[in-house]
Design a protein around this motif. Structure first.
Motif, PDB file in Angstrom:
ATOM      1  N   LYS A   4       0.844  -1.199   0.000  1.00  0.00           N
ATOM      2  CA  LYS A   4       0.000   0.000   0.000  1.00  0.00           C
ATOM      3  C   LYS A   4       0.884   1.256   0.000  1.00  0.00           C
ATOM      4  CE  LYS A   4      -4.396   1.173   1.949  1.00  0.00           C
ATOM      5  NZ  LYS A   4      -5.389   0.862   2.935  1.00  0.00           N
ATOM      6  N   ASP A   5       1.888   1.223   0.819  1.00  0.00           N
ATOM      7  CA  ASP A   5       2.807   2.361   0.891  1.00  0.00           C
ATOM      8  C   ASP A   5       3.466   2.593  -0.468  1.00  0.00           C
ATOM      9  OD1 ASP A   5       4.724   4.215   2.501  1.00  0.00           O
ATOM     10  OD2 ASP A   5       6.057   2.881   1.374  1.00  0.00           O
ATOM     11  N   PHE A   6       3.885   1.487  -1.077  1.00  0.00           N
ATOM     12  CA  PHE A   6       4.569   1.578  -2.371  1.00  0.00           C
ATOM     13  C   PHE A   6       3.623   2.157  -3.425  1.00  0.00           C
ATOM     14  CE2 PHE A   6       6.035  -0.228  -6.437  1.00  0.00           C
ATOM     15  CZ  PHE A   6       7.396   0.049  -6.383  1.00  0.00           C
ATOM     16  N   MET A   7       2.366   1.674  -3.410  1.00  0.00           N
ATOM     17  CA  MET A   7       1.397   2.161  -4.410  1.00  0.00           C
ATOM     18  C   MET A   7       1.100   3.643  -4.183  1.00  0.00           C
ATOM     19  SD  MET A   7      -1.125  -1.084  -4.897  1.00  0.00           S
ATOM     20  CE  MET A   7      -1.705  -0.783  -6.558  1.00  0.00           C
ATOM     21  N   THR A   8       1.033   4.029  -2.919  1.00  0.00           N
ATOM     22  CA  THR A   8       0.790   5.447  -2.612  1.00  0.00           C
ATOM     23  C   THR A   8       1.937   6.286  -3.163  1.00  0.00           C
ATOM     24  OG1 THR A   8      -0.209   4.700  -0.564  1.00  0.00           O
ATOM     25  CG2 THR A   8       0.242   7.050  -0.724  1.00  0.00           C
ATOM     26  N   LEU A   9       3.129   5.816  -2.866  1.00  0.00           N
ATOM     27  CA  LEU A   9       4.336   6.520  -3.289  1.00  0.00           C
ATOM     28  C   LEU A   9       4.387   6.685  -4.802  1.00  0.00           C
ATOM     29  CD1 LEU A   9       6.656   7.184  -1.227  1.00  0.00           C
ATOM     30  CD2 LEU A   9       7.905   5.323  -2.306  1.00  0.00           C
TER      31      LEU A   9
END
Ligand code: GLC
Length: 520
Positions: free
Chosen positions: A137-142
């Protein structure tokens, strides 16, 4: 033939004989370490045991090897394309990667490392998988990717698994520094998929699960079509190879006329049933007793980065105890268990390349606060270098024996072995030794050891693309349409569409990060 000691003319091929000012001491040290040197008879027996255990496992008989069917029946053919997410779990760091492929080439590889805490590595497995999903999720947000984005995923999970299909596998046992007991026996793809859904990423589909050695083989084959073996010599060690499908008895689900299939050997466990106990020294027993997973992953404990430093430390400690090393130094300076990393082994070995210098060894000793001419002298340095060389050479020899068994099993004479991993990359003499030893053990084969960096990441993308190709083809076969070419092209277009979507919406993301990962 593969005897251990040699002289300078061997071009650092073998281990230099130990010569000290005190000849008697040299003899005692050599006597104490002689069990680290494998005789020709032992070399043959190790090879024979490996061969037999491979056959037994393929015949579904008792074996320490898994010889796991990966259900990957083919290597890249240059048509791979599309955009994929990959998860790479195997070490203390975990990686999420966004990969873009076109015509079998990587256009982009964008990744982020996430640290895995001790609690996650050694705790309740559900938390581990939830953490993986949070990282996605963090990666996709980034990367400005919407959470509901439809994107295929490849999962590189570098632990022993029982595979049921390309996208279903149970964890057999944790290795290296992981131990979350509740995950053993669970389908890790399902755990991941469930966690992803729970965290709102409903449209990520985990298409395939693979091991880092499989990834290395596949990436190796992309770089060099003669690649048939993928190997990791890093924190852990293992190999995968392309086997004839008719030799593989365990095959869940329908066969579709596959000629070959990639087998994940899990050679780290070789010897767990006692078949190579004849090479086991007191030192190896001590390392095993102090390890996280006792009496398990026997072979790995002789060869991999997690253990080589500890083997050297234990051997050096035994020499101290016999008053053959550091006679003047305080015992407190000696590194505690597991505090002598394998990077030190590589550093000490660098001295063997530089005309038998002492510089790197002294630097290593400095780190542990030893003072030259006070705590130790030239002879101590030589004993340390000799020990490190013997342990390293034994590792190179054991890996070479198994590699040669694999090469001899194949009908091809020209074979490339794709290798990755910190020990392979950083140990200064390992590769040279392996080349020489494999030549001696497989004289009729023309082989090439090729560094295939980041197979664990890139392989996930390649295998996802292969999985899509196979799925499309099998659907066509089931529907009575045997036109593979069209099926593949059609699919390729669809994936290309996804790639375009990614570029269209998130140009800055993908283009903004060209970091091609080089480490392993
Ligand atoms: C361990 C794992 C194996 C992996 C190897 C290299 O041996 O069990 O699956 O391939 O480490 O990372």
């Amino acid at each position: 033939m593969c005897g251990v000691t040699g002289n300078a003319q061997d071009g650092n091929y073998k281990v230099n004989d130990l010569q000290l000012k005190d000849n008697k001491r040299a003899q005692f040290v050599k006597e104490s370490l002689k069990n680290l040197i494998l005789s020709n008879e032992q070399i043959e027996k190790v090879g024979e045991a490996f061969k037999q255990e491979m056959s037994s496992a393929l015949d579904e008989k008792t074996s320490s090897l898994q010889m796991e069917n990966t259900y990957i029946p083919e290597l890249p053919n240059g048509s791979e394309e599309g955009t994929y997410l990959a998860l790479d779990l195997g070490g203390t760091n975990f990686r999420i990667i966004l990969l873009e492929l076109a015509n079998g080439e990587f256009l982009k590889e964008d990744f982020k490392f996430y640290h895995i805490s001790d609690e996650a590595r050694l705790g309740c497995g559900i938390e581990l998988f939830n953490y993986l999903a949070e990282c996605v999720k963090d990666f996709m947000t980034l990367k400005n990717m919407p959470f509901d984005m439809k994107i295929p995923m490849g999962f590189t999970f570098s632990f022993p698994m029982k595979q049921h299909s390309l996208h279903s596998a149970e964890l057999v046992t944790w290795t290296k520094s992981f131990n979350c007991p509740s995950v053993v026996g669970c389908d890790v793809v399902q755990l991941l998929q469930t966690s992803l859904r729970k965290h709102g990423m409903r449209n990520i589909e985990v298409l395939c699960i693979l091991n880092d050695t499989t990834g290395t083989l596949v990436e190796g084959a992309r770089l060099d079509a003669k690649t048939r073996i993928g190997m990791i010599l890093g924190t852990g060690s293992n190999a995968a190879f392309l086997e004839r499908a008719d030799r593989v008895h365990h095959w869940e689900g329908e066969r579709h006329g596959e000629k070959n299939v990639i087998i994940d050997i899990e050679w780290g466990a070789f010897g767990d049933k006692g078949t190579i106990d004849f090479i086991r020294t007191e030192h190896d027993k001590e390392v095993d007793n102090g390890s996280l997973l006792k009496r398990s992953f026997t072979f790995e404990k002789y060869i991999s980065g997690k253990y080589l430093g500890e083997v050297v430390r234990v051997v050096l400690k035994s020499l101290c105890d016999k008053n053959l090393l550091f006679t003047k130094a305080s015992k407190d300076l000696f590194p505690a268990p597991w505090k002598f990393g394998t990077d030190n082994v590589s550093h000490i070995e660098e001295d063997a390349l530089n005309g038998c210098s002492n510089t790197s060894t002294v630097k290593v000793l400095d780190k542990f606060n030893y003072r030259f001419n006070i705590d130790y002298d030239e002879d101590d340095i030589k004993v340390i270098q000799y020990t490190t060389a013997l342990v390293s050479y034994r590792a190179a020899l054991l890996v070479s024996i198994c590699t040669s068994v694999l090469l001899n099993r194949m009908t091809e004479t020209d074979i490339t072995v794709a290798v990755d991993g910190s020990v392979y990359k950083h140990h200064p003499r390992l590769k040279k030794w392996m080349v020489q030893l494999i030549k001696e053990l497989s004289p009729e084969k023309n082989f090439h050891l090729m560094l295939a960096e980041d197979g664990s990441g890139k392989g996930a993308g390649l295998v996802s693309a292969i999985a899509q190709r196979i799925n499309t083809r099998n659907v066509c076969i089931t529907n009575g349409n045997h036109n593979n070419g069209h099926a593949m092209n059609g699919h390729g277009k669809e994936m290309n569409g996804l790639g375009k979507h990614m570029n269209g919406h998130h140009n800055g993301v993908v283009n903004g990060s060209n970091g091609i990962h080089n480490g392993h």
